[in-house]
Design an enzyme around this catalytic site. Structure first.
Site, PDB file in Angstrom:
ATOM      1  N   GLU A  17       0.838  -1.218   0.000  1.00 14.84           N
ATOM      2  CA  GLU A  17       0.000   0.000   0.000  1.00 14.84           C
ATOM      3  C   GLU A  17       0.867   1.260   0.000  1.00 14.84           C
ATOM      4  O   GLU A  17       1.897   1.308   0.666  1.00 14.84           O
ATOM      5  CB  GLU A  17      -0.880  -0.011   1.250  1.00 14.84           C
ATOM      6  CG  GLU A  17      -1.843   1.164   1.319  1.00 14.84           C
ATOM      7  CD  GLU A  17      -2.980   0.874   2.268  1.00 14.84           C
ATOM      8  OE1 GLU A  17      -3.695  -0.123   2.061  1.00 14.84           O
ATOM      9  OE2 GLU A  17      -3.147   1.649   3.221  1.00 14.84           O
ATOM     10  N   ARG A 107     -16.210   4.519   4.132  1.00 14.52           N
ATOM     11  CA  ARG A 107     -16.954   5.684   4.617  1.00 14.52           C
ATOM     12  C   ARG A 107     -16.000   6.852   4.835  1.00 14.52           C
ATOM     13  O   ARG A 107     -16.296   7.989   4.490  1.00 14.52           O
ATOM     14  CB  ARG A 107     -17.645   5.346   5.942  1.00 14.52           C
ATOM     15  CG  ARG A 107     -18.501   6.485   6.462  1.00 14.52           C
ATOM     16  CD  ARG A 107     -18.841   6.326   7.928  1.00 14.52           C
ATOM     17  NE  ARG A 107     -17.684   6.544   8.774  1.00 14.52           N
ATOM     18  CZ  ARG A 107     -17.711   6.491  10.106  1.00 14.52           C
ATOM     19  NH1 ARG A 107     -18.844   6.194  10.721  1.00 14.52           N
ATOM     20  NH2 ARG A 107     -16.622   6.704  10.817  1.00 14.52           N
ATOM     21  N   TYR A 143     -12.563  -4.739  10.713  1.00 11.76           N
ATOM     22  CA  TYR A 143     -11.838  -4.395  11.944  1.00 11.76           C
ATOM     23  C   TYR A 143     -11.846  -5.578  12.915  1.00 11.76           C
ATOM     24  O   TYR A 143     -12.808  -5.754  13.687  1.00 11.76           O
ATOM     25  CB  TYR A 143     -12.492  -3.157  12.584  1.00 11.76           C
ATOM     26  CG  TYR A 143     -12.538  -2.001  11.613  1.00 11.76           C
ATOM     27  CD1 TYR A 143     -11.532  -1.057  11.603  1.00 11.76           C
ATOM     28  CD2 TYR A 143     -13.554  -1.903  10.649  1.00 11.76           C
ATOM     29  CE1 TYR A 143     -11.537  -0.025  10.656  1.00 11.76           C
ATOM     30  CE2 TYR A 143     -13.562  -0.889   9.706  1.00 11.76           C
ATOM     31  CZ  TYR A 143     -12.544   0.043   9.731  1.00 11.76           C
ATOM     32  OH  TYR A 143     -12.546   1.054   8.788  1.00 11.76           O
ATOM     33  N   GLN A 210       5.214   5.528  15.489  1.00  7.85           N
ATOM     34  CA  GLN A 210       4.040   4.950  14.813  1.00  7.85           C
ATOM     35  C   GLN A 210       3.138   4.200  15.803  1.00  7.85           C
ATOM     36  O   GLN A 210       1.953   4.018  15.544  1.00  7.85           O
ATOM     37  CB  GLN A 210       4.472   3.951  13.735  1.00  7.85           C
ATOM     38  CG  GLN A 210       5.059   4.586  12.493  1.00  7.85           C
ATOM     39  CD  GLN A 210       5.591   3.496  11.570  1.00  7.85           C
ATOM     40  OE1 GLN A 210       6.649   2.934  11.798  1.00  7.85           O
ATOM     41  NE2 GLN A 210       4.837   3.181  10.544  1.00  7.85           N
TER      42      GLN A 210
HETATM   43  P1  FAD Z   1     -18.290   1.721   7.645  1.00  6.54           P
HETATM   44  O1  FAD Z   1     -18.227   0.361   7.059  1.00  6.54           O
HETATM   45  O2  FAD Z   1     -19.409   2.622   7.197  1.00  6.54           O
HETATM   46  O3  FAD Z   1     -18.340   1.556   9.243  1.00  6.54           O
HETATM   47  C1  FAD Z   1     -18.129   2.680  10.089  1.00  6.54           C
HETATM   48  C2  FAD Z   1     -18.894   2.475  11.402  1.00  6.54           C
HETATM   49  O4  FAD Z   1     -20.309   2.531  11.142  1.00  6.54           O
HETATM   50  C3  FAD Z   1     -18.645   1.113  12.063  1.00  6.54           C
HETATM   51  O5  FAD Z   1     -18.653   1.304  13.461  1.00  6.54           O
HETATM   52  C4  FAD Z   1     -19.823   0.265  11.614  1.00  6.54           C
HETATM   53  O6  FAD Z   1     -20.121  -0.775  12.542  1.00  6.54           O
HETATM   54  C5  FAD Z   1     -20.941   1.321  11.564  1.00  6.54           C
HETATM   55  N1  FAD Z   1     -21.994   1.030  10.596  1.00  6.54           N
HETATM   56  C6  FAD Z   1     -21.841   0.502   9.352  1.00  6.54           C
HETATM   57  N2  FAD Z   1     -23.044   0.399   8.745  1.00  6.54           N
HETATM   58  C7  FAD Z   1     -23.967   0.896   9.605  1.00  6.54           C
HETATM   59  C8  FAD Z   1     -25.401   1.061   9.565  1.00  6.54           C
HETATM   60  N3  FAD Z   1     -26.100   0.700   8.483  1.00  6.54           N
HETATM   61  N4  FAD Z   1     -26.019   1.621  10.636  1.00  6.54           N
HETATM   62  C9  FAD Z   1     -25.318   1.989  11.753  1.00  6.54           C
HETATM   63  N5  FAD Z   1     -23.962   1.847  11.851  1.00  6.54           N
HETATM   64  C10 FAD Z   1     -23.305   1.297  10.801  1.00  6.54           C
HETATM   65  N6  FAD Z   1      -9.535   6.256   5.545  1.00  6.54           N
HETATM   66  C11 FAD Z   1      -9.272   7.225   4.620  1.00  6.54           C
HETATM   67  O7  FAD Z   1      -9.598   8.404   4.831  1.00  6.54           O
HETATM   68  N7  FAD Z   1      -8.638   6.905   3.447  1.00  6.54           N
HETATM   69  C12 FAD Z   1      -8.253   5.639   3.132  1.00  6.54           C
HETATM   70  O8  FAD Z   1      -7.682   5.386   2.073  1.00  6.54           O
HETATM   71  C13 FAD Z   1      -8.523   4.595   4.091  1.00  6.54           C
HETATM   72  N8  FAD Z   1      -8.188   3.313   3.832  1.00  6.54           N
HETATM   73  C14 FAD Z   1      -8.497   2.323   4.740  1.00  6.54           C
HETATM   74  C15 FAD Z   1      -8.186   0.986   4.432  1.00  6.54           C
HETATM   75  C16 FAD Z   1      -8.460  -0.030   5.345  1.00  6.54           C
HETATM   76  C17 FAD Z   1      -8.127  -1.462   5.003  1.00  6.54           C
HETATM   77  C18 FAD Z   1      -9.051   0.289   6.610  1.00  6.54           C
HETATM   78  C19 FAD Z   1      -9.308  -0.793   7.617  1.00  6.54           C
HETATM   79  C20 FAD Z   1      -9.385   1.612   6.919  1.00  6.54           C
HETATM   80  C21 FAD Z   1      -9.120   2.651   5.982  1.00  6.54           C
HETATM   81  N9  FAD Z   1      -9.458   3.982   6.238  1.00  6.54           N
HETATM   82  C22 FAD Z   1      -9.186   4.965   5.307  1.00  6.54           C
HETATM   83  C23 FAD Z   1     -10.077   4.355   7.527  1.00  6.54           C
HETATM   84  C24 FAD Z   1     -11.630   4.338   7.446  1.00  6.54           C
HETATM   85  O9  FAD Z   1     -12.076   5.346   6.583  1.00  6.54           O
HETATM   86  C25 FAD Z   1     -12.155   4.580   8.877  1.00  6.54           C
HETATM   87  O10 FAD Z   1     -11.849   3.485   9.706  1.00  6.54           O
HETATM   88  C26 FAD Z   1     -13.646   4.953   8.983  1.00  6.54           C
HETATM   89  O11 FAD Z   1     -13.875   5.417  10.322  1.00  6.54           O
HETATM   90  C27 FAD Z   1     -14.622   3.812   8.722  1.00  6.54           C
HETATM   91  O12 FAD Z   1     -14.681   3.494   7.396  1.00  6.54           O
HETATM   92  P2  FAD Z   1     -15.469   2.173   6.907  1.00  6.54           P
HETATM   93  O13 FAD Z   1     -15.422   2.173   5.438  1.00  6.54           O
HETATM   94  O14 FAD Z   1     -14.976   0.982   7.625  1.00  6.54           O
HETATM   95  O15 FAD Z   1     -16.949   2.548   7.439  1.00  6.54           O
END
Ligand code: FAD
Length: 287
Positions: A17, A107, A143, A210
């Site tokens: 990455e 998200r 996660y 880190q």
């Molecule tokens: P979601 O899947 O939407 O989940 C977020 C929260 O909402 C969780 O607590 C989940 O349980 C809850 N949730 C989900 N669906 C619902 C629903 N329908 N109703 C109520 N609650 C719900 N961030 C960046 O800015 N740029 C990046 O490039 C980036 N890359 C990443 C790559 C990886 C592999 C990981 C693990 C994280 C990355 N992140 C990145 C961080 C990520 O954006 C954050 O962790 C963010 O807070 C959550 O994103 P998500 O897509 O997991 O959200």
């Protein structure tokens, strides 16, 4: 190539990455680091998306450069919560024009000022929108220790299932430093009917600073074995790098020995770290 095709092949997968620059002036330096990693011929490379989406152009440019100039399958990350649907559609169009077939649908973190756009609430909204377009392979984040905002792991996994049902055909995990956390997570998600590949994300910690970021931002637990290592080598940058690469290698070897053949490394624009890990695995992962 679509990442699902890569994951379905018999051979082990090692992906790296990189993250895009915040300013145009740093683009060349970042591209140089990404190119050095691309020269290691990883199975694919992913390019993160700047928080809030303000630097989305660099994600697309870097992903396109890796694919077009170096023939490495690339995946662009894309976050949605701080963006309008129009902005997201613009980014997606740019990715399509550049032949990028893989998108990690996210998200994004909630901004500290609380300002979000109204078009998307969760990553599943974005995954569903991208899935309807039919030409992208879509991944999502997961996660093993639970997302920091979720009430409990059971709820987090329930929403994760919704995200997969919305269109994610593979998941990449948040970093973890104790493989048992991943194995337990895998058991729990399989039990709940999530069957897509779950790629473990391995973060080589090569600087003591880190550790704090990993614990506070990602909510990751540090096993005592790892804390001892940072206590001992944290003040010696070269020793810390060597120890961090060795620890990450050890995690990867244990995963492979337990039948997990798809590994993603958070190589963080550090070609020397990516190369160090690849060298350590030369007899374990090869064509
Ligand atoms: P979601 O899947 O939407 O989940 C977020 C929260 O909402 C969780 O607590 C989940 O349980 C809850 N949730 C989900 N669906 C619902 C629903 N329908 N109703 C109520 N609650 C719900 N961030 C960046 O800015 N740029 C990046 O490039 C980036 N890359 C990443 C790559 C990886 C592999 C990981 C693990 C994280 C990355 N992140 C990145 C961080 C990520 O954006 C954050 O962790 C963010 O807070 C959550 O994103 P998500 O897509 O997991 O959200």
């Amino acid at each position: 190539m679509k990442i699902t095709e890569i994951l379905s092949q018999e051979k082990p997968v090692l992906s790296f990455e990189v993250f895009p620059p915040k300013k145009e002036s740093a683009y060349e330096t970042v591209e140089q680091a990404a190119v050095e990693i691309a020269r290691l011929s990883p199975s694919f490379m992913s390019v993160t998306y700047g928080a809030g989406g303000g630097t989305s152009q660099y994600t697309a440019d870097l992903a396109a450069c890796l694919a077009k100039k170096y023939g490495v399958t690339s995946m662009a990350h894309l976050t949605c919560v701080s963006s309008t649907r129009e902005h997201v559609r613009g980014v997606v169009e740019r990715l399509r024009e550049n032949g990028i077939e893989n998108i990690l649908a996210l998200r994004g973190d909630l901004p500290s000022d609380g300002h979000v756009e109204k078009d998307y609430s969760h990553a599943s909204d974005l995954a569903a929108e991208l899935a309807a377009m039919e030409d992208f392979c879509i991944g999502g984040a997961c996660y093993p220790e639970g997302h920091p905002e979720s009430k409990n792991k059971a709820e987090d996994i329930r929403y994760l299932k919704e995200k997969v049902d919305a269109g994610c055909s593979f998941l990449t995990t948040q970093m973890f430093f104790d493989n048992n956390i991943y194995y337990n997570f895998l058991y729990r998600v399989r039990e709940k009917g999530i069957t897509v590949p779950i790629i473990p994300g391995i973060m080589p910690i090569t600087r003591a600073s880190q550790v704090k970021t990993a614990c506070t931002l990602a909510g990751t637990n540090m096993p005592e074995r790892f804390r001892n290592l940072v206590d001992c080598f944290g003040d010696n940058p070269k020793a810390m790098q060597q120890a961090g690469i060795a620890y990450a290698t050890d995690q990867i070897i244990d995963l492979i020995a337990n039948g997990i053949h798809n590994i993603h490394v958070y190589s963080m624009n550090k070609p020397e770290v990516a190369a160090g890990i690849q060298k350590n695995l030369s007899e374990i992962i090869h064509d």
